[in-house]
Design a protein around this motif. Structure first.
Motif, short mmCIF file in Angstrom:
data_model
loop_
_atom_site.label_atom_id
_atom_site.label_comp_id
_atom_site.label_asym_id
_atom_site.label_seq_id
_atom_site.Cartn_x
_atom_site.Cartn_y
_atom_site.Cartn_z
N THR A 158 0.83 -1.21 0.00
CA THR A 158 0.00 0.00 0.00
C THR A 158 0.86 1.26 0.00
OG1 THR A 158 -0.14 -0.18 2.42
CG2 THR A 158 -2.01 -1.01 1.14
N GLN A 159 2.11 1.14 0.47
CA GLN A 159 3.01 2.29 0.46
C GLN A 159 3.29 2.79 -0.95
OE1 GLN A 159 6.46 1.01 2.66
NE2 GLN A 159 5.45 1.20 4.65
N ASN A 160 3.11 1.90 -1.93
CA ASN A 160 3.37 2.28 -3.32
C ASN A 160 2.15 2.86 -4.02
OD1 ASN A 160 6.03 1.37 -3.11
ND2 ASN A 160 5.45 -0.73 -3.66
N LEU A 161 1.01 2.90 -3.33
CA LEU A 161 -0.19 3.46 -3.93
C LEU A 161 0.00 4.92 -4.33
CD1 LEU A 161 -3.15 2.02 -1.81
CD2 LEU A 161 -3.01 2.02 -4.32
N ILE A 162 0.70 5.65 -3.48
CA ILE A 162 0.90 7.08 -3.69
C ILE A 162 1.66 7.36 -4.99
CG2 ILE A 162 3.09 7.47 -2.48
CD1 ILE A 162 -0.04 9.45 -1.68
N GLU A 163 2.45 6.37 -5.42
CA GLU A 163 3.25 6.55 -6.64
C GLU A 163 2.63 5.84 -7.85
OE1 GLU A 163 6.97 4.94 -5.46
OE2 GLU A 163 7.32 6.48 -3.93
N THR A 164 1.50 5.19 -7.65
CA THR A 164 0.85 4.47 -8.74
C THR A 164 0.15 5.45 -9.68
OG1 THR A 164 0.47 2.59 -7.26
CG2 THR A 164 -0.83 2.65 -9.28
N SER A 165 0.32 5.28 -10.96
CA SER A 165 -0.30 6.18 -11.94
C SER A 165 -1.73 5.76 -12.22
CB SER A 165 0.49 6.17 -13.24
OG SER A 165 0.32 4.92 -13.91
N PRO A 166 -2.57 6.70 -12.65
CA PRO A 166 -3.94 6.34 -13.02
C PRO A 166 -3.99 5.24 -14.09
CG PRO A 166 -3.75 8.72 -12.83
CD PRO A 166 -2.36 8.17 -12.69
N ALA A 167 -3.09 5.31 -15.07
CA ALA A 167 -3.08 4.29 -16.13
C ALA A 167 -2.76 2.92 -15.56
CB ALA A 167 -2.07 4.67 -17.21
N GLN A 168 -1.81 2.88 -14.61
CA GLN A 168 -1.42 1.60 -14.00
C GLN A 168 -2.56 1.02 -13.17
OE1 GLN A 168 1.95 1.93 -11.37
NE2 GLN A 168 2.19 -0.29 -11.13
N LEU A 169 -3.20 1.87 -12.36
CA LEU A 169 -4.30 1.41 -11.52
C LEU A 169 -5.48 0.96 -12.39
CD1 LEU A 169 -5.23 1.09 -8.54
CD2 LEU A 169 -6.35 3.32 -8.77
N ALA A 170 -5.73 1.70 -13.45
CA ALA A 170 -6.83 1.36 -14.36
C ALA A 170 -6.63 -0.03 -14.96
CB ALA A 170 -6.94 2.41 -15.47
N LYS A 171 -5.40 -0.32 -15.33
CA LYS A 171 -5.10 -1.62 -15.94
C LYS A 171 -5.26 -2.75 -14.92
CE LYS A 171 -1.54 -4.05 -18.59
NZ LYS A 171 -0.16 -3.98 -19.13
N ILE A 172 -4.79 -2.51 -13.70
CA ILE A 172 -4.85 -3.55 -12.66
C ILE A 172 -6.29 -3.88 -12.29
CG2 ILE A 172 -4.26 -4.12 -10.26
CD1 ILE A 172 -1.81 -2.19 -10.62
N LEU A 173 -7.11 -2.84 -12.12
CA LEU A 173 -8.47 -3.02 -11.62
C LEU A 173 -9.52 -3.10 -12.73
CD1 LEU A 173 -8.49 -0.62 -8.51
CD2 LEU A 173 -8.01 -3.07 -8.59
#
Length: 292
Positions: free
Chosen positions: A32-47
């Motif tokens: 979860t510490q890496n959430l702050i550095e996760t990009s919208p494109a990356q999160l969109a792909k994962i979820l």
């Protein structure tokens, strides 16, 4: 995998993912510490969501992260129970989509009680359900079995009230957050359960009442219970969703047989045809489960 409770609470507040999807997210970003550095494109792909939606989630997450949610919850007598907690019911791990966090008001030690039985039925329960409670609940209470139900109108309310009346303990599983109580006529009952028993939900406090959330709630009622008792149910009753969850996980279904001409008996009598166990009192349940 290093996850901070404050980060889990904050992300769950913004986007309450079930545990299976939360694990997919953590597998991709490691912590979860890496959430702050996760990009919208990356999160969109994962979820598998839109980039815009992902961007909104991450933006709100950063805002909520600045708030100490544990303090906020504590000030409202809300206990957050993450999937890593000792109080998190281990049977919920068997669900396809376990809650990542449970929110509780009241005595969370009831979750540790080894014997819990759900009593459910029609929202349009008749006096037949009231009569059934008089025969079913006292023997269960004598054996210190916790009564679980969903705080709905009808059979659920009768089950909670019977448990309280006969000196037992009860858990009410809600299909919404604690800022809302539904139905409104059960507000006093909910307050009593929060004071001396346990209110439980998988939804953050602000989440309102949505029809689709109640079938989701039913899987938790089934998941934390050793067995299910059905008093009355029509053929299209949401009660049957709970029994389906229970059957999928090998739990016993006990049914109060009903008059063949009554609409509220058609669902229960159908369950009996499918192999549910007919009962007329709580002692039969105890014998069947070999709880003595």
């Amino acid at each position: 995998m290093l996850n901070n409770l404050q980060e889990i609470l904050s992300f769950h507040y913004v986007y309450p993912l079930p545990l299976n999807k939360f694990h997919i997210l953590m597998k991709s970003i490691e912590s979860t510490q890496n959430l702050i550095e996760t990009s919208p494109a990356q999160l969109a792909k994962i979820l598998a969501i839109s980039t815009k939606n992902a961007g909104d989630i991450l933006s709100k997450y950063q805002q909520v992260l600045k708030i100490n949610l544990l303090d906020v919850y504590n000030s409202s007598s809300i206990k957050a129970i993450p999937y890593t907690s000792d109080f998190y019911p281990k049977d919920l791990y068997d669900l396809i989509d376990p809650p990542t966090i449970l929110y509780a008001k009241g005595n969370i030690s009831l979750l540790k009680e080894p014997r819990k039985i759900a009593i459910i039925g029609s929202r349009k329960a008749t006096n037949y359900s009231s009569l059934a409670m008089e025969y079913i609940v006292p023997p269960l209470v004598e054996q210190k079995i916790v009564i679980v139900s969903g705080l709905a109108k009808g059979a659920d309310s009768l089950a909670h009230r019977a448990a309280i009346q006969y000196g037992g303990k009860t858990i009410a599983v809600l299909g919404h957050g604690f800022s809302h109580i539904y139905p409104r006529e059960n507000k006093e009952l909910a307050c009593e359960i929060a004071r001396n028993h346990l209110l439980l939900t998988e939804y953050p406090p602000y989440v309102g009442v949505q029809k689709w959330q109640f079938p989701m709630r039913n899987r938790i009622i089934s998941g934390i219970s050793n067995a299910i008792v059905v008093t009355e149910a029509s053929l299209k009753s949401g009660t049957l969703i709970t029994t389906e969850h229970a059957l999928e996980h090998g739990k016993d279904i006990f049914v109060v047989p009903g008059p063949i001409q009554k609409e509220q008996s058609k669902g229960t009598n159908s369950l009996l045809r499918e192999g549910a166990i007919p009962i007329s009192d709580g002692y039969q349940i105890i014998e069947e489960l070999k709880l003595f």
